[in-house]
Write a protein that holds these residues in place. Structure first.
Motif, PDB file in Angstrom:
ATOM      1  N   ARG A  83       0.823  -1.213   0.000  1.00 12.51           N
ATOM      2  CA  ARG A  83       0.000   0.000   0.000  1.00 12.51           C
ATOM      3  C   ARG A  83       0.853   1.256   0.000  1.00 12.51           C
ATOM      4  O   ARG A  83       0.446   2.299  -0.513  1.00 12.51           O
ATOM      5  CB  ARG A  83      -0.922  -0.004   1.215  1.00 12.51           C
ATOM      6  N   ARG A  84       2.023   1.166   0.626  1.00 11.39           N
ATOM      7  CA  ARG A  84       2.971   2.263   0.606  1.00 11.39           C
ATOM      8  C   ARG A  84       3.311   2.689  -0.821  1.00 11.39           C
ATOM      9  O   ARG A  84       3.583   3.841  -1.092  1.00 11.39           O
ATOM     10  CB  ARG A  84       4.243   1.752   1.284  1.00 11.39           C
ATOM     11  N   MET A  88      -3.790   6.104  -3.296  1.00  9.26           N
ATOM     12  CA  MET A  88      -5.193   5.991  -3.671  1.00  9.26           C
ATOM     13  C   MET A  88      -5.913   7.304  -3.408  1.00  9.26           C
ATOM     14  O   MET A  88      -5.700   7.945  -2.379  1.00  9.26           O
ATOM     15  CB  MET A  88      -5.854   4.861  -2.876  1.00  9.26           C
ATOM     16  N   PHE A  90      -9.798   8.952  -3.294  1.00 11.73           N
ATOM     17  CA  PHE A  90     -11.173   8.486  -3.134  1.00 11.73           C
ATOM     18  C   PHE A  90     -12.188   9.504  -3.667  1.00 11.73           C
ATOM     19  O   PHE A  90     -11.914  10.704  -3.717  1.00 11.73           O
ATOM     20  CB  PHE A  90     -11.477   8.254  -1.652  1.00 11.73           C
ATOM     21  N   ASN A  94     -11.803  11.857   1.719  1.00 14.31           N
ATOM     22  CA  ASN A  94     -11.324  11.222   2.956  1.00 14.31           C
ATOM     23  C   ASN A  94     -10.096  11.882   3.537  1.00 14.31           C
ATOM     24  O   ASN A  94      -9.182  11.224   4.022  1.00 14.31           O
ATOM     25  CB  ASN A  94     -11.034   9.734   2.732  1.00 14.31           C
ATOM     26  N   LEU A  95     -10.055  13.212   3.507  1.00 13.37           N
ATOM     27  CA  LEU A  95      -8.986  13.911   4.226  1.00 13.37           C
ATOM     28  C   LEU A  95      -9.217  13.734   5.716  1.00 13.37           C
ATOM     29  O   LEU A  95     -10.337  13.490   6.156  1.00 13.37           O
ATOM     30  CB  LEU A  95      -8.973  15.401   3.861  1.00 13.37           C
ATOM     31  N   PHE A  96      -8.140  13.871   6.496  1.00 15.27           N
ATOM     32  CA  PHE A  96      -8.275  13.748   7.941  1.00 15.27           C
ATOM     33  C   PHE A  96      -8.684  15.112   8.506  1.00 15.27           C
ATOM     34  O   PHE A  96      -7.882  16.044   8.492  1.00 15.27           O
ATOM     35  CB  PHE A  96      -6.948  13.276   8.550  1.00 15.27           C
ATOM     36  N   ILE A 107       1.619  13.307   7.717  1.00 21.70           N
ATOM     37  CA  ILE A 107       1.492  12.261   8.737  1.00 21.70           C
ATOM     38  C   ILE A 107       1.960  10.870   8.301  1.00 21.70           C
ATOM     39  O   ILE A 107       2.750  10.228   8.995  1.00 21.70           O
ATOM     40  CB  ILE A 107       0.046  12.211   9.316  1.00 21.70           C
ATOM     41  N   ALA A 108       1.518  10.424   7.118  1.00 26.33           N
ATOM     42  CA  ALA A 108       1.902   9.070   6.711  1.00 26.33           C
ATOM     43  C   ALA A 108       3.397   8.993   6.392  1.00 26.33           C
ATOM     44  O   ALA A 108       4.032   7.965   6.597  1.00 26.33           O
ATOM     45  CB  ALA A 108       1.088   8.631   5.500  1.00 26.33           C
ATOM     46  N   VAL A 112       4.732   6.120   8.459  1.00 29.71           N
ATOM     47  CA  VAL A 112       4.946   4.927   7.641  1.00 29.71           C
ATOM     48  C   VAL A 112       6.341   4.890   7.023  1.00 29.71           C
ATOM     49  O   VAL A 112       7.043   3.897   7.085  1.00 29.71           O
ATOM     50  CB  VAL A 112       3.873   4.843   6.522  1.00 29.71           C
ATOM     51  N   ARG A 156      -1.344  14.208  -0.783  1.00 31.69           N
ATOM     52  CA  ARG A 156      -1.107  13.279   0.322  1.00 31.69           C
ATOM     53  C   ARG A 156      -0.627  11.925  -0.200  1.00 31.69           C
ATOM     54  O   ARG A 156       0.304  11.323   0.333  1.00 31.69           O
ATOM     55  CB  ARG A 156      -2.412  13.103   1.115  1.00 31.69           C
ATOM     56  N   ALA A 157      -1.274  11.463  -1.279  1.00 28.15           N
ATOM     57  CA  ALA A 157      -0.876  10.178  -1.855  1.00 28.15           C
ATOM     58  C   ALA A 157       0.498  10.289  -2.523  1.00 28.15           C
ATOM     59  O   ALA A 157       1.361   9.421  -2.370  1.00 28.15           O
ATOM     60  CB  ALA A 157      -1.924   9.706  -2.850  1.00 28.15           C
ATOM     61  N   MET A 160       4.026  10.040  -0.648  1.00 29.29           N
ATOM     62  CA  MET A 160       4.589   8.736  -0.283  1.00 29.29           C
ATOM     63  C   MET A 160       5.450   8.179  -1.420  1.00 29.29           C
ATOM     64  O   MET A 160       5.926   7.042  -1.335  1.00 29.29           O
ATOM     65  CB  MET A 160       3.463   7.749   0.038  1.00 29.29           C
TER      66      MET A 160
ATOM     67  N   GLN B 184     -12.185   7.127   6.675  1.00 27.52           N
ATOM     68  CA  GLN B 184     -10.988   7.564   7.384  1.00 27.52           C
ATOM     69  C   GLN B 184     -10.017   6.408   7.571  1.00 27.52           C
ATOM     70  O   GLN B 184      -8.817   6.541   7.355  1.00 27.52           O
ATOM     71  CB  GLN B 184     -11.373   8.146   8.749  1.00 27.52           C
ATOM     72  N   SER B 190      -4.768   2.942   3.161  1.00 27.16           N
ATOM     73  CA  SER B 190      -4.280   3.029   1.782  1.00 27.16           C
ATOM     74  C   SER B 190      -2.936   3.751   1.715  1.00 27.16           C
ATOM     75  O   SER B 190      -2.204   3.629   0.750  1.00 27.16           O
ATOM     76  CB  SER B 190      -5.310   3.729   0.887  1.00 27.16           C
ATOM     77  N   LEU B 191      -2.605   4.525   2.765  1.00 30.42           N
ATOM     78  CA  LEU B 191      -1.300   5.185   2.806  1.00 30.42           C
ATOM     79  C   LEU B 191      -0.234   4.272   3.406  1.00 30.42           C
ATOM     80  O   LEU B 191       0.917   4.675   3.568  1.00 30.42           O
ATOM     81  CB  LEU B 191      -1.390   6.473   3.630  1.00 30.42           C
ATOM     82  N   GLY B 192      -0.621   3.048   3.760  1.00 31.02           N
ATOM     83  CA  GLY B 192       0.343   2.085   4.279  1.00 31.02           C
ATOM     84  C   GLY B 192       0.377   1.986   5.786  1.00 31.02           C
ATOM     85  O   GLY B 192       1.207   1.280   6.345  1.00 31.02           O
ATOM     86  N   MET B 193      -0.502   2.731   6.479  1.00 31.91           N
ATOM     87  CA  MET B 193      -0.521   2.631   7.937  1.00 31.91           C
ATOM     88  C   MET B 193      -1.086   1.279   8.357  1.00 31.91           C
ATOM     89  O   MET B 193      -1.980   0.744   7.704  1.00 31.91           O
ATOM     90  CB  MET B 193      -1.404   3.720   8.552  1.00 31.91           C
ATOM     91  N   GLN B 206      -9.820  11.830  16.522  1.00 31.04           N
ATOM     92  CA  GLN B 206     -11.153  12.354  16.172  1.00 31.04           C
ATOM     93  C   GLN B 206     -12.221  11.834  17.131  1.00 31.04           C
ATOM     94  O   GLN B 206     -13.128  12.564  17.537  1.00 31.04           O
ATOM     95  CB  GLN B 206     -11.528  11.952  14.748  1.00 31.04           C
TER      96      GLN B 206
END
Lengths: 248, 284
Positions: A83-84, A88, A90, A94-96, A107-108, A112, A156-157, A160, B184, B190-193, B206
């Motif tokens: 996945r790293r 992806m 969406f 799906n932002l935090f 963050i990732a 990660v 964000r994607a 990585m 979420q 999907s970022l690998g976490m 959250q």
């Protein structure tokens, strides 16, 4: 190192069933590095499910998926490693929401990839610059327009350094006037040689950016062709019907 | 039209609206507080009772704070178990929550204090002996020589409260985690976490924000319920009041003051929770 002559994504006879519903039915597909594959088809045809199988957000019921030379098994660490390398984007962004745009991109990288805060920060600003909204770094997602949110999600994607980008209807939740800004970013990515699999209803984008178009219906691939052939000389009746309904 | 041609009635209307919008409940409680403060000066019995109850206030606060901290810790762990896909974690957490929610807190306090504590201390003794045998600790270490009587009833009561409230907090955490959209978790993964990283950095920050108000309400509830440990003879506010009233026959004044002391504490806390709620909702 990625071998340029070998497919980077291989799907072999992949099935995904939800109970009795066969969302994806015996799909085989290969994607080469730097290729842009656009997947289109009516809703419920299994496009998104197929895409989500590639990074294992959905676990296939049967079949084999190989990404970047690694076979996706069903468990644990390998999947995080894959996945790293697979970004992806969406439909719903799906932002935090509890993090600023910059922190969303940072963050990732730190968690990660193990990058230092400064390094991640630098990369994040670079990526926000690339998608054209460096000035929104310290703004929370709630204060951004849909188009801006989606561009942060793309940044964000990208931060990585993925080898592959998956787009799951990235413009379907956007107001019409914001679609172009997102498509422009995607077009630019395609020109830079990113490997992309894009599920979309944007036929203009499909025609201009795609190396190959895949038309899906009822969980299977009906037709596969270059954009010119696909739009001007579709072979299958189902494809012709679909195109006649969306190209008015 | 009818509403514009009677300005005087409108003005009266807004005046009454303003009046009825005032926090009268607060004024009335304040009035009671002032009356009691006044009684302090004119009636020596009240100040006498208050001086007697003072140590109990410290005990009540200590039991509530440590019990609550434990309960939130238990609740967070159990809440994570309740949303876990791991069948062992899920079932253990669910059994605990369902048992605890079905037992009255008073019964649980008696049970923990008199039934669970003795064998638990035995277990700790065995552990201490074993650690001594493998030379990790000395032969007469704390764990090996701990006796049941050394474990104060205030400690047993605090643990019992924490175990009971842990189940409530667990359900609050579960609801909070489940209220965060599936997207979420998917975006984080999907970022690998890993699942744990996604929980730690994306979901929990959250969820915790959303559950702060209900957690605060449970803190207030626990402050009140801590009075139950007086059945163990723990010298909290309630127990000391019982002692004072029984020896002085000043039932009315003692219990009025006791009730009022709890009321002052809970009203102040609930104002705190309200303002926190308001701050959080403007941030959303």
């Amino acid at each position: 190192m990625t071998d340029k002559s070998q497919p980077i994504i291989i799907l072999k006879n992949v099935d995904k069933h939800f109970g009795h519903v066969k969302a994806v039915n015996n799909i085989s597909l290969e994607v080469m590095p730097s290729e842009v594959v656009v997947v289109i088809g009516p809703s419920g045809s299994g496009k998104s499910t197929m895409l989500r199988c590639i990074n294992h957000l959905e676990t296939p019921t049967a079949g084999q998926i190989v990404v970047d030379g690694k076979v996706l098994s069903h468990k644990g660490k390998d999947i995080n490693a894959i996945r790293r390398e697979v970004g992806m984007v969406f439909q719903q962004f799906n932002l935090f929401p509890h993090l600023t745009a910059l922190e969303n991109v940072v963050i990732a990288q730190t968690v990660v990839r193990g990058r230092s805060k400064q390094e991640a920060d630098r990369v994040a600003r670079q990526q926000l610059d690339r998608v054209g909204i460096p000035e929104k770094a310290d703004v929370y997602p709630g204060q951004l327009s849909g188009g801006q949110q989606q561009r942060v999600a793309i940044a964000r994607a990208l931060a990585m350094n993925p080898k592959i980008m998956l787009f799951d209807e990235p413009t379907s939740a956007l107001d019409p006037e914001m679609i172009k800004e997102v498509l422009d970013v995607m077009m630019q990515l395609a020109e830079e040689g990113m490997t992309m699999v894009v599920v979309t209803h944007e036929m203009g984008f499909a025609r201009n950016a795609a190396d190959r178009i895949i038309f899906m219906n009822e969980g299977g691939i009906v037709e596969e062709a270059t954009p010119d052939v696909f739009f001007d000389n579709p072979k299958h009746e189902r494809t012709k019907l679909f195109l006649s309904q969306i190209l008015h | 039209m009818a509403s514009t041609d009677t300005p005087s009635r409108n003005r009266r209307g807004t005046f009454i609206d303003t009046l009825s919008g005032l926090p009268w409940w607060f004024f009335i409680i304040l009035l009671g507080a002032l009356f009691l403060a006044y009684s302090f000066f004119v009636d020596e019995t009240y100040s006498d009772i208050f001086i007697f109850l003072k140590d109990g206030v410290a005990m009540t606060i200590r039991v509530t704070l440590t019990g609550y901290a434990l309960a939130v810790t238990i609740g967070l762990m159990t809440g994570l178990g309740r949303v876990s896909k791991n069948p062992v974690l899920y079932n253990v957490a669910t059994i605990y929550v369902n048992i605890m929610r079905g037992i009255p807190i008073l019964v649980n306090i008696l049970y923990v204090a008199f039934v669970v504590t003795p064998p638990a201390i035995n277990g700790i003794n065995v552990l201490g002996d074993w650690l001594a045998q493998i030379n990790l600790l000395g032969p007469e270490n704390v764990l090996a020589v701990l006796s049941v009587r050394q474990v104060d009833f205030s400690v047993r009561g605090t643990i019992a409260l924490a175990i009971s409230y842990g189940a409530f907090e667990a359900e609050i955490f579960r609801a909070g985690i489940e209220s965060i959209g599936r997207g979420q978790m998917e975006a984080a993964r999907s970022l690998g976490m890993s699942y744990v990283q996604a929980m730690r950095y994306i979901i929990l920050p959250q969820a915790v924000r959303r559950v702060l108000p209900p957690l605060g309400n449970d803190f207030i509830a626990m402050l009140k319920e801590s009075s139950l440990i007086s059945v163990l003879g723990v010298r909290d506010m309630t127990q000391l009041s019982k002692l004072y009233a029984a020896s002085s026959f000043q039932y009315l004044k003692t219990y009025t003051l006791l009730a009022f002391m709890y009321l002052v504490m809970t009203v102040l806390l609930s104002i705190g929770v309200k303002s926190m709620e308001r701050r959080l909702s403007t941030n959303d």
